[in-house]
Write a protein that holds these residues in place. Structure first.
Motif, PDB file in Angstrom:
ATOM      1  N   ALA A 327       0.832  -1.213   0.000  1.00  0.00           N
ATOM      2  CA  ALA A 327       0.000   0.000   0.000  1.00  0.00           C
ATOM      3  C   ALA A 327       0.867   1.263   0.000  1.00  0.00           C
ATOM      4  CB  ALA A 327      -0.934  -0.016   1.209  1.00  0.00           C
ATOM      5  N   LYS A 328       1.997   1.230   0.735  1.00  0.00           N
ATOM      6  CA  LYS A 328       2.892   2.386   0.756  1.00  0.00           C
ATOM      7  C   LYS A 328       3.529   2.607  -0.616  1.00  0.00           C
ATOM      8  CE  LYS A 328       4.133   2.181   5.676  1.00  0.00           C
ATOM      9  NZ  LYS A 328       5.254   1.990   6.648  1.00  0.00           N
ATOM     10  N   CYS A 329       3.902   1.523  -1.293  1.00  0.00           N
ATOM     11  CA  CYS A 329       4.444   1.643  -2.653  1.00  0.00           C
ATOM     12  C   CYS A 329       3.411   2.264  -3.578  1.00  0.00           C
ATOM     13  CB  CYS A 329       4.857   0.276  -3.196  1.00  0.00           C
ATOM     14  SG  CYS A 329       6.316  -0.451  -2.426  1.00  0.00           S
ATOM     15  N   GLN A 330       2.173   1.806  -3.484  1.00  0.00           N
ATOM     16  CA  GLN A 330       1.119   2.300  -4.369  1.00  0.00           C
ATOM     17  C   GLN A 330       0.779   3.753  -4.088  1.00  0.00           C
ATOM     18  OE1 GLN A 330      -1.502  -0.928  -3.416  1.00  0.00           O
ATOM     19  NE2 GLN A 330      -1.135  -1.976  -5.367  1.00  0.00           N
ATOM     20  N   GLU A 331       0.817   4.148  -2.821  1.00  0.00           N
ATOM     21  CA  GLU A 331       0.596   5.555  -2.484  1.00  0.00           C
ATOM     22  C   GLU A 331       1.665   6.424  -3.131  1.00  0.00           C
ATOM     23  OE1 GLU A 331       1.340   9.275  -0.817  1.00  0.00           O
ATOM     24  OE2 GLU A 331       2.648   7.576  -0.299  1.00  0.00           O
ATOM     25  N   GLU A 332       2.915   5.951  -3.092  1.00  0.00           N
ATOM     26  CA  GLU A 332       4.018   6.698  -3.697  1.00  0.00           C
ATOM     27  C   GLU A 332       3.861   6.769  -5.214  1.00  0.00           C
ATOM     28  OE1 GLU A 332       8.646   6.576  -2.807  1.00  0.00           O
ATOM     29  OE2 GLU A 332       8.075   4.868  -4.074  1.00  0.00           O
ATOM     30  N   ILE A 333       3.520   5.639  -5.835  1.00  0.00           N
ATOM     31  CA  ILE A 333       3.344   5.607  -7.293  1.00  0.00           C
ATOM     32  C   ILE A 333       2.207   6.535  -7.715  1.00  0.00           C
ATOM     33  CG2 ILE A 333       2.703   4.134  -9.253  1.00  0.00           C
ATOM     34  CD1 ILE A 333       4.098   1.807  -7.683  1.00  0.00           C
ATOM     35  N   ASP A 334       1.095   6.523  -6.969  1.00  0.00           N
ATOM     36  CA  ASP A 334      -0.039   7.401  -7.284  1.00  0.00           C
ATOM     37  C   ASP A 334       0.367   8.869  -7.169  1.00  0.00           C
ATOM     38  OD1 ASP A 334      -1.557   5.152  -7.638  1.00  0.00           O
ATOM     39  OD2 ASP A 334      -2.587   5.277  -5.702  1.00  0.00           O
ATOM     40  N   ARG A 335       1.131   9.180  -6.137  1.00  0.00           N
ATOM     41  CA  ARG A 335       1.539  10.569  -5.905  1.00  0.00           C
ATOM     42  C   ARG A 335       2.522  11.053  -6.961  1.00  0.00           C
ATOM     43  NH1 ARG A 335       5.822  11.396  -2.917  1.00  0.00           N
ATOM     44  NH2 ARG A 335       5.439   9.482  -1.709  1.00  0.00           N
ATOM     45  N   VAL A 336       3.455  10.200  -7.353  1.00  0.00           N
ATOM     46  CA  VAL A 336       4.511  10.605  -8.293  1.00  0.00           C
ATOM     47  C   VAL A 336       4.066  10.488  -9.745  1.00  0.00           C
ATOM     48  CG1 VAL A 336       6.823  10.038  -9.139  1.00  0.00           C
ATOM     49  CG2 VAL A 336       6.357  10.007  -6.687  1.00  0.00           C
ATOM     50  N   VAL A 337       3.355   9.420 -10.065  1.00  0.00           N
ATOM     51  CA  VAL A 337       3.036   9.105 -11.464  1.00  0.00           C
ATOM     52  C   VAL A 337       1.575   9.365 -11.808  1.00  0.00           C
ATOM     53  CG1 VAL A 337       3.131   7.311 -13.240  1.00  0.00           C
ATOM     54  CG2 VAL A 337       4.806   7.304 -11.385  1.00  0.00           C
ATOM     55  N   GLY A 338       0.694   9.076 -10.860  1.00  0.00           N
ATOM     56  CA  GLY A 338      -0.736   9.194 -11.151  1.00  0.00           C
ATOM     57  C   GLY A 338      -1.177   8.086 -12.085  1.00  0.00           C
ATOM     58  N   SER A 339      -2.007   8.437 -13.042  1.00  0.00           N
ATOM     59  CA  SER A 339      -2.524   7.442 -13.985  1.00  0.00           C
ATOM     60  C   SER A 339      -1.762   7.418 -15.299  1.00  0.00           C
ATOM     61  CB  SER A 339      -4.011   7.705 -14.264  1.00  0.00           C
ATOM     62  OG  SER A 339      -4.179   9.011 -14.804  1.00  0.00           O
ATOM     63  N   LYS A 340      -0.743   8.282 -15.436  1.00  0.00           N
ATOM     64  CA  LYS A 340       0.004   8.320 -16.695  1.00  0.00           C
ATOM     65  C   LYS A 340       0.969   7.149 -16.791  1.00  0.00           C
ATOM     66  CE  LYS A 340       3.799  11.348 -15.130  1.00  0.00           C
ATOM     67  NZ  LYS A 340       4.903  10.401 -15.355  1.00  0.00           N
ATOM     68  N   GLN A 341       1.540   6.981 -17.969  1.00  0.00           N
ATOM     69  CA  GLN A 341       2.491   5.894 -18.168  1.00  0.00           C
ATOM     70  C   GLN A 341       3.777   6.161 -17.400  1.00  0.00           C
ATOM     71  OE1 GLN A 341       3.081   4.251 -22.174  1.00  0.00           O
ATOM     72  NE2 GLN A 341       5.286   4.429 -21.892  1.00  0.00           N
ATOM     73  N   LEU A 342       4.270   5.131 -16.739  1.00  0.00           N
ATOM     74  CA  LEU A 342       5.532   5.245 -16.005  1.00  0.00           C
ATOM     75  C   LEU A 342       6.677   5.569 -16.945  1.00  0.00           C
ATOM     76  CD1 LEU A 342       5.017   2.288 -13.595  1.00  0.00           C
ATOM     77  CD2 LEU A 342       6.062   4.414 -12.849  1.00  0.00           C
ATOM     78  N   SER A 343       7.608   6.371 -16.463  1.00  0.00           N
ATOM     79  CA  SER A 343       8.775   6.749 -17.252  1.00  0.00           C
ATOM     80  C   SER A 343      10.026   6.577 -16.408  1.00  0.00           C
ATOM     81  CB  SER A 343       8.646   8.207 -17.710  1.00  0.00           C
ATOM     82  OG  SER A 343       9.881   8.702 -18.187  1.00  0.00           O
ATOM     83  N   MET A 344      11.157   6.403 -17.078  1.00  0.00           N
ATOM     84  CA  MET A 344      12.421   6.332 -16.363  1.00  0.00           C
ATOM     85  C   MET A 344      12.682   7.607 -15.575  1.00  0.00           C
ATOM     86  SD  MET A 344      13.760   3.407 -16.648  1.00  0.00           S
ATOM     87  CE  MET A 344      15.295   3.875 -15.881  1.00  0.00           C
ATOM     88  N   LYS A 345      12.088   8.713 -16.006  1.00  0.00           N
ATOM     89  CA  LYS A 345      12.270   9.975 -15.299  1.00  0.00           C
ATOM     90  C   LYS A 345      11.632   9.943 -13.920  1.00  0.00           C
ATOM     91  CE  LYS A 345      12.344  12.569 -19.652  1.00  0.00           C
ATOM     92  NZ  LYS A 345      11.655  13.580 -20.495  1.00  0.00           N
ATOM     93  N   ASP A 346      10.680   9.009 -13.716  1.00  0.00           N
ATOM     94  CA  ASP A 346      10.023   8.906 -12.416  1.00  0.00           C
ATOM     95  C   ASP A 346      10.884   8.189 -11.385  1.00  0.00           C
ATOM     96  OD1 ASP A 346       7.596  10.102 -13.349  1.00  0.00           O
ATOM     97  OD2 ASP A 346       7.063   8.198 -14.298  1.00  0.00           O
ATOM     98  N   ARG A 347      11.912   7.483 -11.852  1.00  0.00           N
ATOM     99  CA  ARG A 347      12.679   6.625 -10.953  1.00  0.00           C
ATOM    100  C   ARG A 347      13.234   7.383  -9.758  1.00  0.00           C
ATOM    101  NH1 ARG A 347      18.236   3.159 -12.312  1.00  0.00           N
ATOM    102  NH2 ARG A 347      18.482   2.313 -10.201  1.00  0.00           N
ATOM    103  N   GLY A 348      13.719   8.590  -9.965  1.00  0.00           N
ATOM    104  CA  GLY A 348      14.329   9.354  -8.887  1.00  0.00           C
ATOM    105  C   GLY A 348      13.365   9.737  -7.789  1.00  0.00           C
ATOM    106  N   ASN A 349      12.052   9.601  -8.029  1.00  0.00           N
ATOM    107  CA  ASN A 349      11.053   9.958  -7.026  1.00  0.00           C
ATOM    108  C   ASN A 349      10.305   8.754  -6.463  1.00  0.00           C
ATOM    109  OD1 ASN A 349      11.421  12.858  -7.223  1.00  0.00           O
ATOM    110  ND2 ASN A 349      10.441  12.726  -9.222  1.00  0.00           N
ATOM    111  N   LEU A 350      10.671   7.556  -6.895  1.00  0.00           N
ATOM    112  CA  LEU A 350      10.040   6.341  -6.393  1.00  0.00           C
ATOM    113  C   LEU A 350      10.963   5.667  -5.373  1.00  0.00           C
ATOM    114  CD1 LEU A 350       8.532   4.916  -9.714  1.00  0.00           C
ATOM    115  CD2 LEU A 350       7.322   6.120  -7.873  1.00  0.00           C
ATOM    116  N   ASP A 351      11.343   6.451  -4.360  1.00  0.00           N
ATOM    117  CA  ASP A 351      12.355   5.989  -3.404  1.00  0.00           C
ATOM    118  C   ASP A 351      11.896   4.774  -2.602  1.00  0.00           C
ATOM    119  OD1 ASP A 351      14.577   8.252  -3.412  1.00  0.00           O
ATOM    120  OD2 ASP A 351      12.626   9.236  -3.527  1.00  0.00           O
ATOM    121  N   TYR A 352      10.682   4.813  -2.068  1.00  0.00           N
ATOM    122  CA  TYR A 352      10.228   3.711  -1.224  1.00  0.00           C
ATOM    123  C   TYR A 352      10.080   2.425  -2.035  1.00  0.00           C
ATOM    124  CZ  TYR A 352       7.673   1.099   2.315  1.00  0.00           C
ATOM    125  OH  TYR A 352       7.295   0.141   3.226  1.00  0.00           O
ATOM    126  N   THR A 353       9.539   2.550  -3.246  1.00  0.00           N
ATOM    127  CA  THR A 353       9.379   1.378  -4.111  1.00  0.00           C
ATOM    128  C   THR A 353      10.738   0.770  -4.450  1.00  0.00           C
ATOM    129  OG1 THR A 353       7.384   2.370  -5.060  1.00  0.00           O
ATOM    130  CG2 THR A 353       8.373   0.526  -6.261  1.00  0.00           C
TER     131      THR A 353
END
Length: 499
Positions: A327-353
């Protein structure tokens, strides 16, 4: 018949005496690491034949110290069980320990050491590795990797969404990874039920079963000419089938290759060969013949597939076991990425995951002992002599479960890799070495980290993953041999997440 029997007895007796004399001389000449007593020639059979080899050697390290010596048949092995000895051997004296032992089964699979993973340390190996590293960088630059991953993920996530009850996640993971590698190596986007991909997966699993528990012929290579086991014969057949698939794909690529057009990793290697030919680089051309090319592709396929799919299988298992962590991983993914397609640029903000992935790499033992090293000259580690030609193993389980390095090492705790602000620490702990270290550090480390993060984040972005109702997590892992641990068999249920 009597004469033949006497000759065999004479030969075996002579060999026994010769090995005993060699052993005594070696013990007098070198200050070897300590180890338990064993039966001459047979060695520490109950230890090296055990699927819990990593646990047994870690237990021995408590009695004899972190550097222990074992006899494997007539061979001497040295096992390193703590980070200090590993760093001394692989980093401080990196070239000394950069060799690979000539393993009979490995020599068959690599067609005489024509690959990178098992080839011995040499000038041609260094050149081969350099060319492959450049080819990987050239092919995977830009957003090619993430688009390829997303395309493959969407196909199989859609299939997973159609599952109405519990199913085996591992089967989907195998398909995702092997389809992805077909795209990387051959530029092909095959249908989800492609028979060649499924055949390749089965061959790889069968080979893993054979290699994982080792071969009698590896311990006593000379006896394969006297008595060949059924297991060895089966391995030869499986190996040839795998290599024939790769040879076929390379042949098709060569027939359609156009200089300057880079469709995939195989093209990148063919471009490197064309450049070497244009420059008259005979040394490079020697390691870019068809056999070397097939073996290079095999390294990308087999090493890339196995380490990635086993690690992600563990990750999903932990997500079902610890739903609050999921659930904590998903909260982070929702906050950083939302519903858009994941990008390598998101990696720096997906610390907990990413920290959860790093912790999965630590606590699982999906790499076992890794690939054995070998000393290329007389050397030392921890004050002990390690003669030239000695097989040296790293006990990654001991490193990753060392209570001197990790607080509560049996606990799954991603916060080990996060600072007080919840960001990934700038440097990883010394005793975290899932990709090894030194001259033989994994060539695809950066690629693997990105690949695994995107796959795991895609899964959690789309699905809530759980065990079937009423099923409790199974705490017993499966042993694949040579210290490799796999999660227990488990089914999952997925539920699509909204928005």
């Amino acid at each position: 018949m009597l004469k033949w029997s006497i000759n065999i007895q004479t030969i075996l007796a002579g060999m026994s005496i010769g090995l005993f004399v060699y052993y005594v001389i070696k013990r007098m000449r070198y200050r070897l690491p300590p180890g338990p007593w064993c039966i001459p020639l047979i060695g520490h059979y109950k230890i090296y034949s055990s699927p819990e080899f990593h646990l047994k050697t870690a237990a021995l390290a408590k009695e004899y110290g972190p550097i222990i010596r074992l006899s494997v048949g007539p061979q001497t092995w040295v096992v390193l069980n703590d980070i200090n000895s590993v760093l001394e051997a692989m980093v401080t004296k990196k070239t000394d320990f950069a060799g690979r032992p000539q393993i009979t089964s490995g020599d068959v699979f690599t067609e005489g050491g024509k690959d990178i993973t098992l080839a011995n340390y040499s000038a041609s190996w260094k050149l081969h590795r350099k060319i492959v590293g450049k080819a990987l960088r050239n092919y995977l630059q830009g957003d090619l990797l993430e688009n390829m991953i997303q395309d493959n993920m969407n196909k199989f996530l859609d299939k997973m969404a159609e599952e109405k009850g519990p199913f085996v996640f591992k089967e989907y993971m195998d398909l995702i990874i092997f389809h992805q590698l077909y795209t990387i190596c051959f530029g092909e986007k095959r249908p989800v039920d492609d028979p060649e991909v499924k055949r390749f997966i089965k061959l790889d699993n069968d080979l893993l079963e054979k290699f994982g528990s080792g071969f009698f012929e590896d311990v006593f290579p000379y006896l394969r000419h006297i008595f060949t086991t059924a297991k060895w014969k089966k391995m030869l057949v499986l190996t040839e089938e795998v290599l024939n698939i790769l040879r076929k794909n390379l042949k098709e690529h060569k027939e359609t290759f156009q200089p300057g057009v880079n469709r995939d990793f195989t093209d990148s290697m063919l471009i490197a060969k064309q450049e070497a030919k244009d420059e008259g680089d005979e040394a490079a051309l020697e390691i870019l013949d068809d056999t070397h090319l097939v073996q290079t592709i095999s390294n990308i396929f087999i090493a890339g597939a196995d380490t990635t799919r086993f690690l992600i299988d563990w990750f999903v298992y932990f997500m079902t076991r610890f739903p609050e962590t999921q659930a904590k991983c998903q909260e982070e993914i929702d906050r950083v990425v939302g519903s858009k397609q994941l990008s390598m640029k998101d990696r720096g903000n997906l610390d907990y995951t990413e920290a959860c992935i790093f912790e999965t790499m630590r606590i699982s033992n999906s790499v076992g002992f890794g690939i054995p090293h070998m000393t290329v000259c007389d050397s030392q580690v921890g004050g002990y002599d390690v003669p030239k030609g000695t097989t040296v193993l790293i006990n990654y389980w001991a490193l990753h479960h060392d209570p001197k390095q990790w607080k509560d090492p049996e606990q799954f705790d991603p916060h080990r890799f996060l600072d007080e602000n919840g960001k990934m620490k700038p440097t990883k702990p010394d005793s975290w070495l899932p990709f090894s270290v030194g001259r033989r550090v994994c060539l695809g480390e950066s690629l693997a980290k990105s690949d695994i993060l995107l796959i795991c984040a895609n899964l959690l972005q789309r699905f809530e993953i759980s065990l079937p109702e009423g099923v409790k997590p199974n705490l017993e892992c499966h042993m694949k041999g040579f210290g490799m641990e796999m999660p227990p068999d488990y089914n999952i249920v997925v539920k699509e997440r909204s928005g």
